[in-house]
Design a protein around this motif. Structure first.
Motif, mmCIF file in Angstrom:
data_model
loop_
_atom_site.group_PDB
_atom_site.id
_atom_site.type_symbol
_atom_site.label_atom_id
_atom_site.label_comp_id
_atom_site.label_asym_id
_atom_site.label_seq_id
_atom_site.Cartn_x
_atom_site.Cartn_y
_atom_site.Cartn_z
ATOM 1 N N PHE B 128 0.797 -1.101 -0.043
ATOM 2 C CA PHE B 128 0.067 0.141 0.011
ATOM 3 C C PHE B 128 1.006 1.405 0.109
ATOM 4 O O PHE B 128 1.826 1.336 0.843
ATOM 5 C CB PHE B 128 -0.966 0.039 1.252
ATOM 6 N N ILE B 129 0.634 2.165 -0.803
ATOM 7 C CA ILE B 129 1.252 3.361 -0.983
ATOM 8 C C ILE B 129 0.590 4.346 -0.629
ATOM 9 O O ILE B 129 -0.697 4.752 -1.220
ATOM 10 C CB ILE B 129 1.905 3.565 -2.404
ATOM 11 N N HIS B 130 1.000 5.600 0.514
ATOM 12 C CA HIS B 130 0.349 6.618 0.746
ATOM 13 C C HIS B 130 0.390 7.508 -0.149
ATOM 14 O O HIS B 130 1.542 7.813 -0.871
ATOM 15 C CB HIS B 130 0.831 7.002 1.857
ATOM 16 N N GLY C 32 9.042 -0.225 -1.522
ATOM 17 C CA GLY C 32 8.479 0.640 -2.432
ATOM 18 C C GLY C 32 7.794 -0.156 -3.787
ATOM 19 O O GLY C 32 7.845 -1.334 -3.844
ATOM 20 N N ILE C 33 7.839 0.596 -4.931
ATOM 21 C CA ILE C 33 7.373 0.074 -6.018
ATOM 22 C C ILE C 33 8.120 0.307 -7.212
ATOM 23 O O ILE C 33 8.716 1.558 -7.290
ATOM 24 C CB ILE C 33 5.958 0.086 -6.298
ATOM 25 N N GLU C 99 11.689 -4.341 -2.288
ATOM 26 C CA GLU C 99 12.132 -4.326 -0.878
ATOM 27 C C GLU C 99 13.601 -4.381 -0.808
ATOM 28 O O GLU C 99 14.384 -5.453 -1.548
ATOM 29 C CB GLU C 99 11.793 -5.415 0.218
ATOM 30 N N ASN C 100 14.248 -3.583 0.331
ATOM 31 C CA ASN C 100 16.061 -3.599 0.283
ATOM 32 C C ASN C 100 16.483 -3.457 -1.288
ATOM 33 O O ASN C 100 17.626 -4.243 -1.192
ATOM 34 C CB ASN C 100 16.337 -4.882 1.021
ATOM 35 N N LEU C 126 11.253 3.803 -16.502
ATOM 36 C CA LEU C 126 11.240 3.345 -15.355
ATOM 37 C C LEU C 126 10.924 4.450 -14.199
ATOM 38 O O LEU C 126 11.580 5.376 -14.389
ATOM 39 C CB LEU C 126 12.323 2.678 -15.010
ATOM 40 N N THR C 127 10.057 4.086 -13.235
ATOM 41 C CA THR C 127 10.124 4.929 -12.053
ATOM 42 C C THR C 127 10.010 4.169 -10.785
ATOM 43 O O THR C 127 9.698 3.071 -10.710
ATOM 44 C CB THR C 127 9.244 6.256 -12.085
ATOM 45 N N PHE C 128 10.648 4.557 -9.683
ATOM 46 C CA PHE C 128 10.646 3.983 -8.473
ATOM 47 C C PHE C 128 9.808 4.892 -7.197
ATOM 48 O O PHE C 128 10.213 6.038 -7.306
ATOM 49 C CB PHE C 128 12.042 3.638 -7.991
#
Lengths: 131, 131, 131
Positions: B128-130, C32-33, C99-100, C126-128
């Motif tokens: 889940f991203i805020h 994150g994603i 993750e990490n 691409l984006t993070f």
């Protein structure tokens, strides 16, 4: 969350919603993403060529050929199973990158609301996430 | 990252995981997005109608018709190429908007784990991203 | 936004871009994603098995069978409607959990650039996003 209201005109239709989305981009969005979400089960969203309307027609025709409306196999009594299937093939959300409040689309790309069981009043949900 | 563990029961199956996801939403998520990710190559995730189970059956039947299990063309020796292809057609992730800790689904929408080579033990990754 | 430049070699091709993406992940991305976006209308992105190249060939062959190149129905004069249709079936973006600073892919998953009208020079955006 922002909501765009649409009125589709045909049973099957690819409706260019790029400008509707452009209008909703926050002015202060330097870097981030835009999520376009379709809250319907007989419609979807897809990104494809906007320059030649024949492409949109070819996509719809091919989908109708792959998933014909009238099939004795279908058990759903509403008779619109083909539309549900096409919605799952095309998908209900897309994510686009945003920089300086501009969608980072490719040269020929437009964002299309994919109507598979119209004409209907429809909604598109939008949200923007800052990086 | 959160992980939901599932056990599918059929070779092809649309398993409603909406409640599994609802339980994982952070209480303090005012505005944001939920990403549902399937870490498998013979399964996917799709959003479609949950009210009439016939819709789910019609989707699975149509996919089986489009991509039949037994084809002399297939070269992958495990014999489950059809499942890999359906996974790519349906997709491995969906993004849903969240407000006040509630998924912003349409009236008829449910989130389905799409099993194409079961029965198996499966996992769903969630984040889940805020905003 | 980061950009990966590719050169595809065939008309239809699944090109493994997992390592290209791995190299771009920020070192400080705890949770994150990653969004992978294809800015083309005759190509897409899909996640599937990377271990046995036969799977990739079976996917491409099946897509060619479902959407054959030469069809009298097609009206788009460029002659590559099949590629546009496959792009919409496969999709133009995927979202992967991070993750990490590691993509949280399943054991057998790789990320593939799906070329449907090559060979061409292509780009991947691409984006993070941090959680």
């Amino acid at each position: 969350m922002k909501v765009v209201h649409l009125k589709t005109k045909n049973r099957s239709e690819l409706l260019d919603i790029t400008q509707n989305i452009n209008k909703m981009i926050p002015k202060d969005l330097d870097v981030g993403i835009c999520i376009v979400y379709i809250p319907h089960t007989t419609a979807g969203v897809t990104i494809n060529e906007g320059a030649d309307p024949s492409v949109q027609q070819d996509i719809l025709n091919q989908l109708n050929q792959l998933v014909p409306w009238d099939q004795s196999l279908f058990r759903h009594l509403e008779g619109n199973s083909a539309a549900h299937i096409k919605a799952s093939l095309v998908g209900s959300s897309v994510t686009i990158l945003v920089e300086n409040s501009h969608l980072q689309l490719g040269t020929w790309q437009k964002i299309f609301f994919a109507e598979f069981d119209g004409p209907r009043h429809r909604k598109v949900f939008l949200t923007f996430i800052h990086k």
